[in-house]
Motif scaffolding. Structure first.
Motif, PDB file in Angstrom:
ATOM      1  N   HIS A  42      -2.399  15.403   7.703  1.00 11.64           N
ATOM      2  CA  HIS A  42      -2.543  13.677   7.348  1.00 11.64           C
ATOM      3  C   HIS A  42      -4.553  13.116   7.484  1.00 11.64           C
ATOM      4  O   HIS A  42      -5.251  12.755   6.665  1.00 11.64           O
ATOM      5  CB  HIS A  42      -2.122  13.355   8.219  1.00 11.64           C
ATOM      6  CG  HIS A  42      -2.711  11.207   8.365  1.00 11.64           C
ATOM      7  ND1 HIS A  42      -2.258  10.223   6.941  1.00 11.64           N
ATOM      8  CD2 HIS A  42      -3.184  10.267   9.227  1.00 11.64           C
ATOM      9  CE1 HIS A  42      -2.741   8.576   7.672  1.00 11.64           C
ATOM     10  NE2 HIS A  42      -3.409   9.452   8.680  1.00 11.64           N
ATOM     11  N   ILE A  43      -4.960  13.879   8.349  1.00 11.88           N
ATOM     12  CA  ILE A  43      -5.840  13.932   8.329  1.00 11.88           C
ATOM     13  C   ILE A  43      -7.106  14.863   7.840  1.00 11.88           C
ATOM     14  O   ILE A  43      -7.815  14.323   7.182  1.00 11.88           O
ATOM     15  CB  ILE A  43      -7.130  14.480  10.332  1.00 11.88           C
ATOM     16  CG1 ILE A  43      -6.652  14.201  11.384  1.00 11.88           C
ATOM     17  CG2 ILE A  43      -7.968  14.747  10.259  1.00 11.88           C
ATOM     18  CD1 ILE A  43      -6.487  14.596  12.636  1.00 11.88           C
ATOM     19  N   ILE A  58      -6.048  14.946   4.540  1.00 20.01           N
ATOM     20  CA  ILE A  58      -5.623  14.368   3.378  1.00 20.01           C
ATOM     21  C   ILE A  58      -6.904  12.638   3.330  1.00 20.01           C
ATOM     22  O   ILE A  58      -7.205  12.219   2.547  1.00 20.01           O
ATOM     23  CB  ILE A  58      -4.596  14.119   3.116  1.00 20.01           C
ATOM     24  CG1 ILE A  58      -3.761  14.581   2.582  1.00 20.01           C
ATOM     25  CG2 ILE A  58      -4.501  12.734   1.430  1.00 20.01           C
ATOM     26  CD1 ILE A  58      -2.463  14.742   2.553  1.00 20.01           C
ATOM     27  N   THR A  59      -6.792  12.064   4.642  1.00 21.94           N
ATOM     28  CA  THR A  59      -8.081  11.005   4.380  1.00 21.94           C
ATOM     29  C   THR A  59      -9.210  10.921   4.762  1.00 21.94           C
ATOM     30  O   THR A  59      -9.854  10.644   3.551  1.00 21.94           O
ATOM     31  CB  THR A  59      -7.316  10.318   6.583  1.00 21.94           C
ATOM     32  OG1 THR A  59      -6.015  10.170   6.141  1.00 21.94           O
ATOM     33  CG2 THR A  59      -8.135   8.965   6.268  1.00 21.94           C
ATOM     34  N   SER A  60      -9.769  12.211   4.822  1.00 19.56           N
ATOM     35  CA  SER A  60     -11.306  12.294   4.700  1.00 19.56           C
ATOM     36  C   SER A  60     -11.473  12.816   3.694  1.00 19.56           C
ATOM     37  O   SER A  60     -12.167  12.425   3.711  1.00 19.56           O
ATOM     38  CB  SER A  60     -11.261  14.029   6.156  1.00 19.56           C
ATOM     39  OG  SER A  60     -10.807  14.884   5.382  1.00 19.56           O
ATOM     40  N   SER A  76       1.776   6.557   3.797  1.00 22.30           N
ATOM     41  CA  SER A  76       1.535   7.248   5.119  1.00 22.30           C
ATOM     42  C   SER A  76       1.894   8.419   4.928  1.00 22.30           C
ATOM     43  O   SER A  76       3.236   8.110   4.872  1.00 22.30           O
ATOM     44  CB  SER A  76       0.850   6.845   6.010  1.00 22.30           C
ATOM     45  OG  SER A  76       0.044   8.059   6.697  1.00 22.30           O
ATOM     46  N   GLU A 124       0.361  -1.095   0.245  1.00 21.22           N
ATOM     47  CA  GLU A 124      -0.219   0.253  -0.168  1.00 21.22           C
ATOM     48  C   GLU A 124       0.524   1.070  -0.088  1.00 21.22           C
ATOM     49  O   GLU A 124       2.054   0.974   0.153  1.00 21.22           O
ATOM     50  CB  GLU A 124      -0.848   0.423   1.104  1.00 21.22           C
ATOM     51  CG  GLU A 124      -1.988  -1.085   1.281  1.00 21.22           C
ATOM     52  CD  GLU A 124      -2.980  -1.169   2.173  1.00 21.22           C
ATOM     53  OE1 GLU A 124      -3.040  -0.457   3.358  1.00 21.22           O
ATOM     54  OE2 GLU A 124      -4.051  -2.088   2.368  1.00 21.22           O
ATOM     55  N   SER A 151       0.418  16.061  11.777  1.00 22.97           N
ATOM     56  CA  SER A 151      -1.466  15.243  11.662  1.00 22.97           C
ATOM     57  C   SER A 151      -2.265  15.445  10.892  1.00 22.97           C
ATOM     58  O   SER A 151      -3.087  14.496  10.512  1.00 22.97           O
ATOM     59  CB  SER A 151      -1.399  14.499  13.807  1.00 22.97           C
ATOM     60  OG  SER A 151      -0.029  14.074  13.596  1.00 22.97           O
ATOM     61  N   LYS A 205      -9.834  11.809   1.094  1.00 31.26           N
ATOM     62  CA  LYS A 205      -9.933  10.260   0.294  1.00 31.26           C
ATOM     63  C   LYS A 205     -11.348   9.691   0.636  1.00 31.26           C
ATOM     64  O   LYS A 205     -11.971   8.839  -0.471  1.00 31.26           O
ATOM     65  CB  LYS A 205      -8.907   9.471   0.805  1.00 31.26           C
ATOM     66  CG  LYS A 205      -7.156  10.296   0.013  1.00 31.26           C
ATOM     67  CD  LYS A 205      -6.050   9.359  -0.031  1.00 31.26           C
ATOM     68  CE  LYS A 205      -4.827  10.120   0.197  1.00 31.26           C
ATOM     69  NZ  LYS A 205      -3.905   9.285   0.170  1.00 31.26           N
ATOM     70  N   ASP A 206     -11.217   9.469   2.244  1.00 32.50           N
ATOM     71  CA  ASP A 206     -13.126   8.950   2.772  1.00 32.50           C
ATOM     72  C   ASP A 206     -13.944   9.506   1.919  1.00 32.50           C
ATOM     73  O   ASP A 206     -14.987   9.107   1.264  1.00 32.50           O
ATOM     74  CB  ASP A 206     -13.000   9.315   3.665  1.00 32.50           C
ATOM     75  CG  ASP A 206     -12.155   8.592   4.510  1.00 32.50           C
ATOM     76  OD1 ASP A 206     -11.103   7.498   3.939  1.00 32.50           O
ATOM     77  OD2 ASP A 206     -11.595   7.940   5.514  1.00 32.50           O
TER      78      ASP A 206
END
Length: 602
Positions: free
Chosen positions: A548-549, A551-553, A212, A209, A545, A555-556
């Motif tokens: 990262h939050i 980018i992750t949100s 991160s 994968e 951090s 993508k979700d």
């Protein structure tokens, strides 16, 4: 005896070496460029050019190859350190200005050194590019082949010419074993990458994968900030309190580890080169002593220059012995500096993360952005140069102190003048004690007779309020003339202490040796501060951090939209398939739906 020792060292001065590393460095640019082109072809460009741009014809191939992320890389730290260590010998040649591929006038030497540095960097570029490439299978094969070539060339040079004219036997091995060890480590690393990437390429293991952007130690640091402080479990050991305490929430970037390892190897090579120069100078001094001895024998030790010649011989003998003895303490001083610089880096970074800038001079609280970006490129090279020059300066100062100690304490005892030495030492200590005592006496008199009593019993000292003013003015008047003489000694002691501290801390790039207000003249300290701010702004765990939050949100949300549209498309397709039979329209190429009957009944 001198001739015998010289012959022992000059064992294999002229040897037939079929492979010269200097010549091979030039030819290595050809495979280096080929490897760079292959990796660049595999590297995809994120943004394609417009059609009117000539680079549009390349498609999305030939992206920019990054040898090493000097800011945010925390993985493969020792592999990058080994890649840096493999360049140690060439770095030392560049440091001594011995590698000059072109012959030009004196005024153009700076350009030649720049070209030489670029050539060395391009020659060793594949090591770093293959380690950082995303295409592990191809890069491991290319990196292994290139590393094996350099390893074989180094082994051939050592085996063909193992001895030299300075250290004698195995001189070449003494110089090149660190680079050979680093090349061997890289061979093992590329083999590990190959066997790890081959099953993934064959489909035997799932695809790795995407990594991160948030490192594990950064996440631990943020969790530690958000959690309640825990009571300390047990007492810390002496090593943890005085030397170093491991922190699982902090990791040094690959740049710092590579710089540390390369500095160690370059310091070792510098000490070996210095020792070779010492052996050469010692042979010259031995020849000079033989001439002096011949003169004494010729004059039957009755000439007018006999006492001076004996003192010169004694000075030469003492200097040679002290220089050899002080090699170890000077080297240990620089080694401790390297470890201490790492500890200071962690301490300063944590203070910046907490918003504390009080440990920095006022003018460095907001450094220039452009200067900070340049500092991140300067730091590694400047740190190595500071360590090498610092070792040489510290060695010279320690040797001078050793010679003074020999003439002040040891030689008088050897020449049976120990009593005179003790008398002079006692007089010096007594004089210094009287001067220091008078300084302390002035402070005691001022605190006892010329200050008003304490305002409260809990006060630590008396208030700054004068008492007995008439006596105080007479005290100042009569001590004025004595303090003029005392100030002369204080000025000399200030100069001496500044020189000692400046030379002792010259290798410390993390601490300025300039006085307050003149820190800007210390370019090394400025590079240190700029590097800290770049790392602070780009690797702050809280900021990383937060990103990262986000980018992750994002993508979700994109994934949810994709799933929603897919479900809508599937429902529309089923509905059309149900309506087609009623309209008596049969599609030519679309198969019958599995649940058509149930859908039509609905």
């Amino acid at each position: 005896m001198l001739a015998a020792s010289t012959r022992t060292r000059q064992i294999n001065i002229t040897c037939d070496n079929p492979v010269d590393r200097e010549v091979f460095l030039h030819y290595s640019l050809i495979p280096s460029l080929c490897i760079i082109l292959v990796l660049s072809f595999l590297q995809r460009r994120e943004h394609r050019r417009q059609r009117d741009d000539t680079s549009y014809l390349l498609g999305n191939h030939f992206g920019i190859i990054v040898p090493l992320d000097f800011v945010g890389t925390f993985s493969n730290r020792w592999s990058y350190g080994a890649a840096f260590g493999a360049t140690a010998n060439k770095v030392m040649f560049l440091f001594s200005e011995g590698y000059q591929p072109l012959t030009v006038p004196q005024w153009a030497q700076a350009f030649v050194l720049f070209i030489g540095g670029m050539e060395v960097g391009l020659s060793y570029f594949p090591f770093f590019a293959c380690l950082s490439s995303e295409f592990q299978l191809v890069s491991s094969i290319l990196g292994f082949g290139y590393s094996l070539t350099w390893f074989v060339v180094t082994v051939l040079q050592i085996s063909q010419c193992p001895h030299g004219q300075f250290l004698g036997r195995f001189e070449t091995l003494i110089f090149y074993w660190p680079s050979l060890l680093c090349l061997g480590f890289l061979l093992g690393r590329f083999l590990h990458m190959f066997f790890k990437a081959l099953p993934v390429h064959l489909g035997l293991e799932p695809q790795i994968e995407e990594k991160s952007m948030l490192e594990a130690h950064q996440a631990k640091h943020v969790k530690q900030l958000l959690s309640k402080p825990r009571p300390q479990e047990g007492e810390k050991s002496w090593f943890q309190t005085r030397v170093y305490e491991w922190d699982p929430c902090f990791q040094f970037p690959s740049r710092m580890v590579g710089t540390l390892l390369l500095a160690f190897i370059c310091l070792y090579l510098f000490i070996v080169i210095e020792f070779c120069v010492f052996l050469h100078v010692r042979d010259k001094l031995d020849m000079f002593e033989d001439k002096l001895e011949s003169y004494l024998i010729h004059m039957n030790e009755t000439g007018t220059l006999t006492p001076i010649i004996l003192q010169v011989k004694e000075l030469i003998s003492v200097t040679k012995g002290v220089w050899v003895v002080t090699i170890l303490p000077a080297a240990l001083t620089c080694v401790t500096y390297l470890f201490h610089i790492l500890a200071c880096y962690r301490k300063h970074m944590k203070r910046l993360w907490a918003g504390d800038k009080h440990f920095l001079p006022q003018k460095f609280h907001s450094p220039s952005s452009a200067a900070s970006v340049v500092a991140i490129a300067r730091y590694s090279g400047w740190q190595i140069a500071y360590i090498l020059w610092g070792y040489l300066i510290i060695h010279v100062v320690q040797s001078l102190c050793g010679v003074m100690l020999m003439y002040g304490l040891v030689l008088p005892i050897i020449h049976h003048r120990g009593l005179e030495m003790l008398q002079g030492f006692g007089l010096g200590v007594l004089t210094l004690s009287i001067v220091v005592g008078l300084i302390i006496l002035q402070v005691w008199i001022a605190g006892t007779f010329f200050l008003q009593p304490k305002l409260g019993t809990s006060d630590k000292q008396k208030p700054l309020a004068l008492n007995n003013r008439r006596a105080f003015h007479n005290f100042n008047y009569f001590l004025f003339f004595y303090n003029v003489l005392l100030g002369l000694g204080a000025c000399l002691s200030r100069l001496l202490i500044s020189c000692l501290l400046g030379t002792w801390l010259i290798a410390r790039i993390d601490r300025t040796i300039m006085q307050s207000g003149y820190e800007g003249a210390d370019m090394g300290f400025g590079a240190w501060i700029g590097m800290l701010f770049v790392d602070h702004y780009h690797t702050n765990p809280v900021l990383v951090s937060f990103c990262h939050i986000l980018i992750t949100s994002h993508k979700d949300r994109e994934l949810q939209k994709t799933v929603k549209y897919w479900c809508l498309n599937q429902s529309a397709g089923i509905l059309i398939q149900c309506l087609l039979p009623q309209l008596r329209i049969v599609p030519a190429s679309r198969p019958e739906p599995e649940r058509g009957g149930s859908c039509c009944r609905r």
